[in-house]
Enzyme design. Structure first.
Site, mmCIF file in Angstrom:
data_model
loop_
_atom_site.group_PDB
_atom_site.id
_atom_site.type_symbol
_atom_site.label_atom_id
_atom_site.label_comp_id
_atom_site.label_asym_id
_atom_site.label_seq_id
_atom_site.Cartn_x
_atom_site.Cartn_y
_atom_site.Cartn_z
ATOM 1 N N LYS A 190 0.854 -1.229 -0.047
ATOM 2 C CA LYS A 190 0.049 0.158 -0.096
ATOM 3 C C LYS A 190 0.932 1.255 -0.061
ATOM 4 C CE LYS A 190 -4.275 -1.844 0.281
ATOM 5 N NZ LYS A 190 -5.025 -2.243 1.205
ATOM 6 N N ARG A 238 -3.842 -10.165 3.971
ATOM 7 C CA ARG A 238 -3.970 -10.403 2.775
ATOM 8 C C ARG A 238 -2.540 -9.777 1.940
ATOM 9 N NH1 ARG A 238 -5.281 -7.031 -1.602
ATOM 10 N NH2 ARG A 238 -6.669 -7.651 -3.069
HETATM 11 N N1 HH2 Z 1 -6.882 -4.046 -0.412
HETATM 12 C C1 HH2 Z 1 -7.134 -4.038 -1.642
HETATM 13 C C2 HH2 Z 1 -8.120 -4.951 -2.371
HETATM 14 N N2 HH2 Z 1 -8.814 -5.882 -1.614
HETATM 15 N N3 HH2 Z 1 -9.952 -6.456 0.550
HETATM 16 C C3 HH2 Z 1 -9.461 -6.323 1.932
HETATM 17 N N4 HH2 Z 1 -10.427 -6.890 2.684
HETATM 18 N N5 HH2 Z 1 -8.538 -5.530 2.684
HETATM 19 C C4 HH2 Z 1 -7.738 -4.819 1.792
HETATM 20 O O1 HH2 Z 1 -6.936 -3.926 2.431
HETATM 21 C C5 HH2 Z 1 -7.963 -4.841 0.394
HETATM 22 C C6 HH2 Z 1 -8.913 -5.640 -0.217
HETATM 23 C C7 HH2 Z 1 -6.293 -3.270 -2.808
HETATM 24 O O2 HH2 Z 1 -5.231 -4.182 -3.071
HETATM 25 P P1 HH2 Z 1 -5.009 -4.720 -4.346
HETATM 26 O O3 HH2 Z 1 -5.870 -5.911 -4.835
HETATM 27 O O4 HH2 Z 1 -3.570 -5.125 -4.846
HETATM 28 O O5 HH2 Z 1 -4.993 -3.471 -5.624
HETATM 29 P P2 HH2 Z 1 -6.288 -3.188 -6.483
HETATM 30 O O6 HH2 Z 1 -7.559 -2.887 -5.547
HETATM 31 O O7 HH2 Z 1 -5.642 -1.956 -7.124
HETATM 32 O O8 HH2 Z 1 -6.558 -4.345 -7.312
#
Ligand code: HH2
Length: 264
Positions: free
Chosen positions: A203, A242
């Protein structure tokens, strides 16, 4: 929980696993590396992201969920009830909803009816606008109160307490200082009495770690910082983390456990 982003635009690894066969292969690797759950998502939630249509999200996610269910327990990372329902029909066992049921009024009744585990994250609106909502009197107290309201609605709708996991939503309508404060005071969140999931992986608030002000580490350079936040989460009451880099996570947890006197 290992992250499988079937997206062209995720902040962390956008486009790397956009083809279903690449996403499935990546999920298999994460499982071999030791992920307990594979979290499959078809919508980027990065600040400013545009939403895919529901049809497009289904097209991205379903073949990957179907294939990975043969490999590991799968959670579907979606704010849409129709996508969650289709993924559950395809074998997913957990719904991970970054909106905590606020984005789609059908989500809470669906999760109650299906009797599945549900991650409710703290959320204050879709990505296009969320950073303007990063205003708190006391971020921990405010997140606790708002998550408490979600818990009340979810339990009131018939979701079983043992199916409910809470997540403070690192980086979602949070400044870096808000995310650091939530991490420092993580144990106040576990006091709500539900398992807590921590998603700090790569993040933005970790981008400044080890750098002079102004210079940023790219998302792919944040796995060491992520490993440290993961150890902190695990030793301060988190139920799960996660992450994108499962190897670094498990190595860090192994070191912390060994230093604490656990078995090797
Ligand atoms: N963060 C992201 C996506 N899903 N789910 C939960 N429960 N908690 C989180 O902190 C969270 C999540 C964002 O990360 P990422 O999937 O790598 O990025 P993007 O949303 O750009 O696909």
């Amino acid at each position: 929980m290992g992250v499988v982003n079937v997206t062209p635009d995720s902040f962390s690894d956008g486009g790397q696993w956009f083809q279903p066969e690449d996403a499935v292969a990546h999920g298999r690797v994460l499982r071999q590396q030791g992920a307990d759950v594979l979290d499959v998502g078809g919508e980027s939630t990065r600040p400013g992201a545009q939403r895919p249509t529901q049809e497009e999200e289904l097209r991205r996610v379903l073949p990957v969920v179907e294939a990975l269910c043969a490999v590991a327990p799968v959670s579907v990372d979606t704010m849409r009830a129709a996508v969650a329902a289709a993924a559950l029909d395809a074998g997913a066992s957990l719904v991970n909803d970054v909106s905590g049921g606020l984005a789609d009024p059908e989500m809470v009744p669906l999760v109650a009816e299906r009797g599945v585990a549900y991650v409710a994250m703290h959320w204050r609106g879709h990505s296009a606008r969320m950073q303007s909502r990063a205003r708190y009197d006391d971020v921990v107290a405010d997140v606790l109160r708002e998550l408490g309201e979600r818990v009340e609605q979810l339990l009131g709708a018939g979701v079983r307490p043992e199916h409910l996991v809470l997540d403070p939503g690192f980086g979602f309508a949070k400044t870096p200082e808000h995310s650091w404060e939530l991490l420092r005071r993580l144990e106040e969140l576990t006091a709500l009495g539900h398992p807590v999931l921590v998603g700090t992986s790569r993040k933005g608030f970790l981008g400044a770690v080890g750098r002079a002000a102004g210079a940023e580490r790219a998302p792919l350079e944040r796995d060491v910082a992520t490993a440290v936040t993961t150890v902190h989460a695990a030793t301060h009451g988190a139920w799960g983390v996660r992450v994108h880099d499962v190897v670094a996570t498990l190595d860090a947890l192994d070191v912390a456990e060994t230093l604490a006197g656990g078995p090797r």
